[in-house]
Scaffold this active site. Structure first.
Site, mmCIF file in Angstrom:
data_model
loop_
_atom_site.group_PDB
_atom_site.id
_atom_site.type_symbol
_atom_site.label_atom_id
_atom_site.label_comp_id
_atom_site.label_asym_id
_atom_site.label_seq_id
_atom_site.Cartn_x
_atom_site.Cartn_y
_atom_site.Cartn_z
ATOM 1 N N ASP A 79 14.777 6.884 37.514
ATOM 2 C CA ASP A 79 14.079 6.323 38.420
ATOM 3 C C ASP A 79 14.165 4.942 38.614
ATOM 4 O O ASP A 79 14.453 4.262 39.619
ATOM 5 C CB ASP A 79 12.672 6.628 38.526
ATOM 6 N N ILE A 122 8.540 8.758 31.514
ATOM 7 C CA ILE A 122 6.956 8.635 31.269
ATOM 8 C C ILE A 122 6.632 9.197 29.964
ATOM 9 O O ILE A 122 7.463 10.214 29.440
ATOM 10 C CB ILE A 122 6.306 9.385 32.464
ATOM 11 N N GLY A 149 11.890 9.371 34.117
ATOM 12 C CA GLY A 149 11.405 7.944 34.936
ATOM 13 C C GLY A 149 12.452 7.025 34.661
ATOM 14 O O GLY A 149 12.646 5.805 35.414
ATOM 15 N N GLU A 202 12.932 15.821 35.408
ATOM 16 C CA GLU A 202 11.636 16.249 35.807
ATOM 17 C C GLU A 202 11.667 17.822 36.057
ATOM 18 O O GLU A 202 10.565 18.484 35.804
ATOM 19 C CB GLU A 202 11.257 15.666 37.242
ATOM 20 N N ASP A 249 9.250 12.225 41.611
ATOM 21 C CA ASP A 249 8.728 11.533 42.586
ATOM 22 C C ASP A 249 8.477 10.438 42.341
ATOM 23 O O ASP A 249 7.708 9.910 43.166
ATOM 24 C CB ASP A 249 7.227 12.478 42.651
HETATM 25 C C1 LIG Z 1 7.281 10.764 36.704
HETATM 26 C C2 LIG Z 1 8.507 10.851 35.534
HETATM 27 C C3 LIG Z 1 9.107 11.807 34.868
HETATM 28 C C4 LIG Z 1 9.869 11.755 33.829
HETATM 29 O O1 LIG Z 1 9.789 10.691 33.133
HETATM 30 S S1 LIG Z 1 10.190 13.377 33.187
HETATM 31 C C5 LIG Z 1 10.914 12.724 31.710
HETATM 32 C C6 LIG Z 1 10.146 12.839 30.589
HETATM 33 N N1 LIG Z 1 10.851 12.731 29.361
HETATM 34 C C7 LIG Z 1 11.475 13.437 28.519
HETATM 35 O O2 LIG Z 1 11.252 14.552 28.728
HETATM 36 C C8 LIG Z 1 12.174 12.839 27.266
HETATM 37 C C9 LIG Z 1 11.742 13.462 26.049
HETATM 38 N N2 LIG Z 1 12.366 13.078 24.776
HETATM 39 C C10 LIG Z 1 13.463 13.396 24.600
HETATM 40 O O3 LIG Z 1 14.083 14.059 24.995
HETATM 41 C C11 LIG Z 1 14.146 12.716 23.222
HETATM 42 O O4 LIG Z 1 13.139 12.232 22.528
HETATM 43 C C12 LIG Z 1 15.121 11.672 23.348
HETATM 44 C C13 LIG Z 1 16.266 12.335 23.961
HETATM 45 C C14 LIG Z 1 14.758 10.513 24.477
HETATM 46 C C15 LIG Z 1 15.423 10.925 21.936
HETATM 47 O O5 LIG Z 1 15.666 11.794 21.081
HETATM 48 P P1 LIG Z 1 16.113 11.454 19.761
HETATM 49 O O6 LIG Z 1 16.848 10.281 19.591
HETATM 50 O O7 LIG Z 1 16.189 12.537 18.825
HETATM 51 O O8 LIG Z 1 14.522 10.709 19.273
HETATM 52 P P2 LIG Z 1 13.040 11.434 19.279
HETATM 53 O O9 LIG Z 1 12.848 11.634 17.584
HETATM 54 O O10 LIG Z 1 12.960 12.688 19.857
HETATM 55 O O11 LIG Z 1 12.069 10.319 19.758
HETATM 56 C C16 LIG Z 1 11.654 9.276 19.081
HETATM 57 C C17 LIG Z 1 10.066 9.238 19.178
HETATM 58 O O12 LIG Z 1 9.910 9.088 20.530
HETATM 59 C C18 LIG Z 1 9.093 9.956 21.159
HETATM 60 N N3 LIG Z 1 9.281 10.110 22.550
HETATM 61 C C19 LIG Z 1 10.302 10.466 23.096
HETATM 62 N N4 LIG Z 1 10.296 10.629 24.507
HETATM 63 C C20 LIG Z 1 8.907 10.401 24.573
HETATM 64 C C21 LIG Z 1 8.315 10.668 25.885
HETATM 65 N N5 LIG Z 1 8.692 10.934 27.251
HETATM 66 N N6 LIG Z 1 6.966 10.452 25.805
HETATM 67 C C22 LIG Z 1 6.475 10.312 24.567
HETATM 68 N N7 LIG Z 1 6.945 10.292 23.313
HETATM 69 C C23 LIG Z 1 8.378 10.241 23.376
HETATM 70 C C24 LIG Z 1 9.242 11.243 20.222
HETATM 71 O O13 LIG Z 1 8.185 11.833 20.126
HETATM 72 C C25 LIG Z 1 9.277 10.597 18.882
HETATM 73 O O14 LIG Z 1 8.064 10.511 18.064
HETATM 74 P P3 LIG Z 1 7.921 10.966 16.665
HETATM 75 O O15 LIG Z 1 8.829 10.213 15.889
HETATM 76 O O16 LIG Z 1 6.573 10.599 16.457
HETATM 77 O O17 LIG Z 1 8.303 12.311 16.746
#
Ligand SMILES: C/C=C/C(=O)SCCNC(=O)CCNC(=O)[C@H](O)C(C)(C)COP(=O)(O)OP(=O)(O)OC[C@H]1O[C@@H](n2cnc3c(N)ncnc32)[C@H](O)[C@@H]1OP(=O)(O)O
Length: 246
Positions: free
Chosen positions: A118, A60, A115, A138, A146
């Site tokens: 999921d 998400i 997600g 999560e 969820d």
């Molecule tokens: C109900 C559902 C719940 C869920 O889904 S819980 C899980 C939510 N997701 C996360 O916690 C993932 C968070 N992101 C990360 O851990 C990392 O990213 C990655 C491992 C996916 C990738 O890492 P890397 O290859 O180093 O790339 P990067 O520079 O961190 O990401 C590229 C751009 O993508 C944005 N981004 C990554 N994940 C998300 C996200 N989930 N929501 C919004 N933005 C995201 C970053 O911020 C950045 O952007 P910018 O270059 O502007 O800093």
């Protein structure tokens, strides 16, 4: 979400690589619409789900969770109802993958997080690269997963492994994903992944869609039913097919 059809195969591609294909609300709903379109599209026998850029899907969009509080109004009970509706809507975006009668193959590379897990657990088949990684993230965000992982993952890998992954958010790489049965196969690189997924998609696309739809429906039905109920279901389904009603 991109939608392209060639040789009976629809390729649905997450197209927000600058955000690691994280899904905002429009992204979730576009995914549901794309699966509804593939379901109705007579030119499509099988669907491949993949993403653009480095990652399959970072789950998400974190700004959705951060901004959620501001969208809620009223007393606690009303807020709870709004949150329930919000979760149910996202669950439904994923269940659209199962509602799609065409077999769905996930092709995963890079991160598949929260997600993203999921989503792939609602697909019929999963392949990845060896350097892909999966995390039921999560718990680290202070939420119970969820959107379906806790229901679907234990039916794909063992319940004990699903529990460990959900409790710890530990990253699983492609090789381990293959070993625990989360994916059918982990391929050495993106090119080989594409080739293998294409091969499987071609093989399925060549089969009669009425029959592959019947296999999908029967496999999904058996999840929630006893063996006798499953046999009863497939007997009726098969009879209707043979009699030309389906
Ligand atoms: C109900 C559902 C719940 C869920 O889904 S819980 C899980 C939510 N997701 C996360 O916690 C993932 C968070 N992101 C990360 O851990 C990392 O990213 C990655 C491992 C996916 C990738 O890492 P890397 O290859 O180093 O790339 P990067 O520079 O961190 O990401 C590229 C751009 O993508 C944005 N981004 C990554 N994940 C998300 C996200 N989930 N929501 C919004 N933005 C995201 C970053 O911020 C950045 O952007 P910018 O270059 O502007 O800093």
């Amino acid at each position: 979400m991109k939608y392209a059809v060639s040789e009976k195969i629809a390729t649905l591609t997450f197209d927000r690589p600058e955000r690691a294909n994280a899904l905002d609300i429009a992204g979730w709903e576009a995914m549901r619409a794309a699966f509804e379109r593939a379901d109705a599209d007579e030119a499509v026998n099988v669907v491949v789900l993949t993403g653009e850029g480095k990652h399959f899907c970072a789950g998400i969009d974190l700004s959705v969770l951060a901004g959620l509080q501001e969208t809620l109004t009223g007393k606690q009970k009303e807020i709870e109802e709004q949150l329930r509706d919000f979760i149910a809507n996202l669950q439904d975006c994923i269940t659209a993958i199962e509602r799609c009668r065409k077999p769905v193959i996930a092709a995963v590379y890079g991160g598949c997080i929260g997600g993203g897990v999921d989503i792939i657990t609602a697909c019929d088949l999963r392949y990845c690269t060896t350097d892909a990684y999966f995390s039921v993230k999560e718990v680290d965000l202070g939420i119970v997963a969820d959107l379906g992982t806790l229901q679907r993952l234990p039916r794909i890998v063992s319940p004990g492994i699903a529990a460990e992954l959900a409790f710890t958010a530990r990253r699983v790489d492609g090789k381990e994903a293959q070993r625990i049965g989360l994916v059918n196969e982990a391929l050495a690189n993106a090119k080989q992944l594409q080739f293998r997924v294409g091969q499987t998609a071609d093989a399925i696309a060549a089969k009669p869609p009425r029959i592959t739809a019947g296999i999908k429906a029967t496999l999904l039905h058996q999840r929630n039913h006893t063996l006798p109920e499953g046999l009863d279901y497939v007997a009726s389904y098969s009879a209707a097919l043979m009699a030309g009603r389906r």
